[in-house]
Design an enzyme around this catalytic site. Structure first.
Site, PDB file in Angstrom:
ATOM      1  N   SER A   1      23.506   5.020  51.792  1.00 18.44           N
ATOM      2  CA  SER A   1      24.745   5.537  51.238  1.00 18.44           C
ATOM      3  C   SER A   1      25.515   6.393  52.233  1.00 18.44           C
ATOM      4  CB  SER A   1      24.451   6.313  49.952  1.00 18.44           C
ATOM      5  OG  SER A   1      23.974   5.431  48.989  1.00 18.44           O
TER       6      SER A   1
ATOM      7  N   LYS B   1      41.096  16.811  29.655  1.00 19.13           N
ATOM      8  CA  LYS B   1      40.440  17.871  30.420  1.00 19.13           C
ATOM      9  C   LYS B   1      38.920  17.853  30.255  1.00 19.13           C
ATOM     10  CE  LYS B   1      40.310  21.515  33.036  1.00 19.13           C
ATOM     11  NZ  LYS B   1      40.596  21.375  34.477  1.00 19.13           N
TER      12      LYS B   1
END
Length: 327
Positions: A154, A206
């Protein structure tokens, strides 16, 4: 002493003076134990202060010895070990600082980035990737080689792809070109316990990563889009770094997040050859002498970091508030 004992002592021929003498003897023993304990604490503190001062005085000598070791032609070595994240040993600040020091040293004939990492932050990995490419452009005579030991996956492979060449062991784990963001959902548990979730927020989305609320389909699509964008950036950087060496047409699953052995990675074009750091320094760079440019934490820094471990941050990660991670 009990009254009965005093009376018994008096009846047996003892007197008040004998009793007081015995009492003074016992008290003197207790006081001596207390005094010995206080002196023991004092000497322990004195030893601690002595070791602290000795360490402070010895540190410059270590720096001098390190500077002396850098004299003469050498191959610079920089470790990328563990998670690639801010405030970690493999943070962008640490790695970039080591890279600059290695390239700027007049005696550096080549740089080895020795990698053993599962990846981490795409931002931190991107910083290091960009700096490697910048330094390679500024110092074209100095080649940088990534050497993967146990694991280069990764974000760690993201960094490695910026190198001139990548080496690995035949059993190393290489690849995992993908992005992940994981968490937990506690909605069912809360319902069973009869717990109500009360959140007050401004902004329609949110709280879209709140693990205590059921996910919404449109928010899941949005988050997946963020991850796919980051994945595309990752792929573009690897392609830029590796170029035509990647066998993308033959192996379309190359960017699927899978991980391969070093031997397989060689066939895929993920690495250029098999070998370790000593081999690269001796046979590729041509200068066997290795000098470590890795940023080293002082014992005090390590102690402070252990004391100041971010418990709240770990809880937030566990509950699903972490950002994307290259894994």
């Amino acid at each position: 002493m009990s009254d009965e004992w005093k009376a018994s002592a008096a009846g047996g021929g003892g007197d008040e003076k004998s009793w007081k003498l015995l009492e003074k003897t016992l008290l003197a023993g207790v006081q001596e134990q207390r005094r010995a304990r206080r002196w023991g604490i004092f000497f322990k503190l004195l030893t601690f202060v002595y070791l602290f001062v000795a360490l402070a005085l010895f540190a410059p000598l270590l720096d001098w010895q390190k500077g002396a070791a850098k004299s003469g032609a050498h191959t610079a070595l920089i470790e990328v070990r563990g998670m690639i994240a801010d405030k970690e040993a493999a943070s962008a600040d640490n790695i970039v600082g080591s890279l600059r020091a290695a390239f700027e040293d007049a005696n550096t004939k080549g740089v080895i980035l020795r990698i053993n990492s599962p990846g981490g932050s795409p931002v931190q990995s991107g910083y290091i990737y960009d700096e490697i490419r910048r330094l390679r452009g500024e110092y074209p005579a100095i080649k940088l080689y990534a050497v993967i030991t146990d694991l280069g996956a990764s974000g760690a492979y993201y960094i490695a792809s910026a190198a001139d060449q990548i080496y690995a062991d035949k059993a190393s784990l290489v690849g995992s070109i993908g992005v992940t963001a994981a968490g937990f959902g506690f909605v069912g548990v809360m319902e069973k316990l009869g717990v109500d979730r009360r959140v007050y927020a401004s902004g329609e989305h949110k709280t879209f990563l709140d693990p205590f609320q059921p996910p919404k389909e449109e928010e899941a699509r949005f988050w997946q889009g963020v991850l796919e964008t980051t994945h595309r950036q990752f792929i573009d950087s690897v392609k830029l770094g590796r170029g035509e060496r990647l066998k993308v047409d033959e192996y379309p699953e190359l960017f699927s997040g899978l991980v391969w052995s070093g031997e397989q990675a060689l066939e895929l074009g993920l690495v250029d050859a098999l070998g370790n750091s000593s081999y690269v320094a001796r046979e590729v760079v041509g200068v066997e002498k290795l000098v470590d440019f890795t940023v080293q934490e002082s014992p005090l820094d390590r102690f402070a970091k252990q004391l100041g471990a971010g418990v709240a941050g770990q809880v937030a990660l566990w509950m699903g508030f972490q950002g994307p991670s290259l894994r």
